[in-house]
Design a protein around this motif. Structure first.
Motif, mmCIF file in Angstrom:
data_model
loop_
_atom_site.group_PDB
_atom_site.id
_atom_site.type_symbol
_atom_site.label_atom_id
_atom_site.label_comp_id
_atom_site.label_asym_id
_atom_site.label_seq_id
_atom_site.Cartn_x
_atom_site.Cartn_y
_atom_site.Cartn_z
ATOM 1 N N ASP A 1 0.857 -1.178 0.000
ATOM 2 C CA ASP A 1 0.000 0.000 0.000
ATOM 3 C C ASP A 1 0.897 1.233 0.000
ATOM 4 O O ASP A 1 1.672 1.449 0.930
ATOM 5 C CB ASP A 1 -0.908 -0.024 1.232
ATOM 6 C CG ASP A 1 -1.927 1.094 1.224
ATOM 7 O OD1 ASP A 1 -1.600 2.215 0.789
ATOM 8 O OD2 ASP A 1 -3.049 0.845 1.666
ATOM 9 N N ARG A 2 0.797 2.024 -1.024
ATOM 10 C CA ARG A 2 1.645 3.211 -1.160
ATOM 11 C C ARG A 2 1.409 4.205 -0.025
ATOM 12 O O ARG A 2 2.314 4.938 0.348
ATOM 13 C CB ARG A 2 1.398 3.893 -2.523
ATOM 14 C CG ARG A 2 1.723 3.021 -3.722
ATOM 15 C CD ARG A 2 3.185 2.842 -3.966
ATOM 16 N NE ARG A 2 3.789 4.119 -4.291
ATOM 17 C CZ ARG A 2 5.055 4.418 -4.089
ATOM 18 N NH1 ARG A 2 5.869 3.531 -3.591
ATOM 19 N NH2 ARG A 2 5.531 5.597 -4.393
ATOM 20 N N ASN A 3 0.190 4.225 0.516
ATOM 21 C CA ASN A 3 -0.089 5.137 1.624
ATOM 22 C C ASN A 3 0.724 4.762 2.859
ATOM 23 O O ASN A 3 1.204 5.632 3.577
ATOM 24 C CB ASN A 3 -1.580 5.163 1.948
ATOM 25 C CG ASN A 3 -2.381 5.829 0.861
ATOM 26 O OD1 ASN A 3 -2.043 6.907 0.412
ATOM 27 N ND2 ASN A 3 -3.430 5.165 0.417
ATOM 28 N N LYS B 1 4.347 5.835 2.114
ATOM 29 C CA LYS B 1 4.490 7.290 2.186
ATOM 30 C C LYS B 1 4.349 7.777 3.627
ATOM 31 O O LYS B 1 5.053 8.710 4.040
ATOM 32 C CB LYS B 1 3.461 7.971 1.284
ATOM 33 C CG LYS B 1 3.763 7.796 -0.189
ATOM 34 C CD LYS B 1 2.705 8.454 -1.054
ATOM 35 C CE LYS B 1 3.035 8.309 -2.532
ATOM 36 N NZ LYS B 1 2.038 8.985 -3.375
ATOM 37 N N GLY B 2 3.469 7.153 4.393
ATOM 38 C CA GLY B 2 3.314 7.515 5.797
ATOM 39 C C GLY B 2 4.566 7.215 6.598
ATOM 40 O O GLY B 2 5.019 8.037 7.413
ATOM 41 N N ARG C 1 1.971 15.087 7.428
ATOM 42 C CA ARG C 1 1.875 14.289 6.198
ATOM 43 C C ARG C 1 1.723 12.808 6.533
ATOM 44 O O ARG C 1 0.927 12.091 5.911
ATOM 45 C CB ARG C 1 3.118 14.519 5.330
ATOM 46 C CG ARG C 1 3.027 13.901 3.944
ATOM 47 C CD ARG C 1 4.151 14.404 3.032
ATOM 48 N NE ARG C 1 5.475 14.258 3.590
ATOM 49 C CZ ARG C 1 6.345 13.304 3.249
ATOM 50 N NH1 ARG C 1 6.030 12.424 2.336
ATOM 51 N NH2 ARG C 1 7.532 13.252 3.815
ATOM 52 N N ARG D 1 -1.847 12.039 7.465
ATOM 53 C CA ARG D 1 -2.706 12.054 6.279
ATOM 54 C C ARG D 1 -2.620 10.714 5.534
ATOM 55 O O ARG D 1 -3.641 10.101 5.204
ATOM 56 C CB ARG D 1 -2.316 13.222 5.378
ATOM 57 C CG ARG D 1 -3.281 13.495 4.260
ATOM 58 C CD ARG D 1 -2.987 14.785 3.508
ATOM 59 N NE ARG D 1 -1.649 14.848 2.935
ATOM 60 C CZ ARG D 1 -0.671 15.653 3.367
ATOM 61 N NH1 ARG D 1 -0.876 16.479 4.373
ATOM 62 N NH2 ARG D 1 0.516 15.646 2.794
ATOM 63 N N TYR D 2 -1.407 10.230 5.274
ATOM 64 C CA TYR D 2 -1.241 8.969 4.535
ATOM 65 C C TYR D 2 -1.673 7.758 5.365
ATOM 66 O O TYR D 2 -2.292 6.830 4.845
ATOM 67 C CB TYR D 2 0.208 8.799 4.069
ATOM 68 C CG TYR D 2 0.540 9.634 2.870
ATOM 69 C CD1 TYR D 2 -0.118 9.448 1.657
ATOM 70 C CD2 TYR D 2 1.515 10.618 2.945
ATOM 71 C CE1 TYR D 2 0.182 10.226 0.550
ATOM 72 C CE2 TYR D 2 1.825 11.393 1.836
ATOM 73 C CZ TYR D 2 1.153 11.195 0.644
ATOM 74 O OH TYR D 2 1.461 11.957 -0.452
ATOM 75 N N LYS E 1 -5.395 7.367 5.403
ATOM 76 C CA LYS E 1 -5.853 6.785 4.139
ATOM 77 C C LYS E 1 -5.630 5.272 4.148
ATOM 78 O O LYS E 1 -6.500 4.509 3.741
ATOM 79 C CB LYS E 1 -5.107 7.399 2.950
ATOM 80 C CG LYS E 1 -5.538 8.777 2.563
ATOM 81 C CD LYS E 1 -4.729 9.246 1.354
ATOM 82 C CE LYS E 1 -4.973 10.698 1.033
ATOM 83 N NZ LYS E 1 -4.143 11.149 -0.110
ATOM 84 N N ALA E 2 -4.459 4.867 4.590
ATOM 85 C CA ALA E 2 -4.141 3.435 4.628
ATOM 86 C C ALA E 2 -5.080 2.685 5.572
ATOM 87 O O ALA E 2 -5.507 1.575 5.269
ATOM 88 C CB ALA E 2 -2.690 3.231 5.061
#
Length: 156
Positions: free
Chosen positions: A42-44, A47-48, A59, A62-63, A66-67
């Protein structure tokens, strides 16, 4: 080599591959647990975690939020919620951090890091008895990783 001989050789090789695959599948124990294999991470989450390493907790939150809304395995949900807890804590959102850690603990009651992080959030909220309970539980789950002055206050 004639075409029919080449065709028969390929057919025989294919048959051997199928036989070996069937043999392998039959050798797997029937009581083996199902496993979820993630082909694409999972890219989120990535990125998190990157944002956390960079110290950009806004940030990261936020990620990670989403995940957390995605269909993750229980293990991944626990990890995401714990990371969300830590990021919220560093932002000063202690109540929301404690809730995220509680969610991580609900997913995996043996996840000692979530107990430590929830303990930090509870301590920041002034809930010293709740913090102590979390630190003691974390110590009980993983004594080689968790220690501190609180130890003498833990039962047992």
């Amino acid at each position: 080599m004639s075409i029919s001989h080449e065709y028969m050789s390929r057919l025989l090789a294919f048959g051997v591959v199928i036989f070996l695959a069937a043999l392998f599948l039959l050798s797997v124990p029937s009581n083996a647990q199902d496993q979820v294999i993630y082909v694409n991470a999972d890219r989120n989450i990535e990125k998190g975690q990157d944002a956390m390493r960079d110290g950009d907790y806004e940030r990261a939150v936020r990620y990670l939020k989403k995940a957390a809304r995605r269909g993750l395995s229980s293990e991944h949900r626990a990890i995401v919620q714990n990371s969300l807890c830590a990021s919220l804590y560093f932002q000063g959102a202690y109540e929301e951090a404690a809730t995220a850690c509680t969610d991580a603990i609900t997913e995996d009651g043996r996840y000692w890091k979530a107990f430590v992080n929830r303990g930090h959030a509870r301590k920041a909220l002034g809930d010293m008895s709740g913090a102590l309970a979390d630190y003691c539980e974390a110590r009980e789950l993983s004594p080689k990783h968790v220690s501190g002055v609180f130890q003498s206050q833990c039962e047992g």
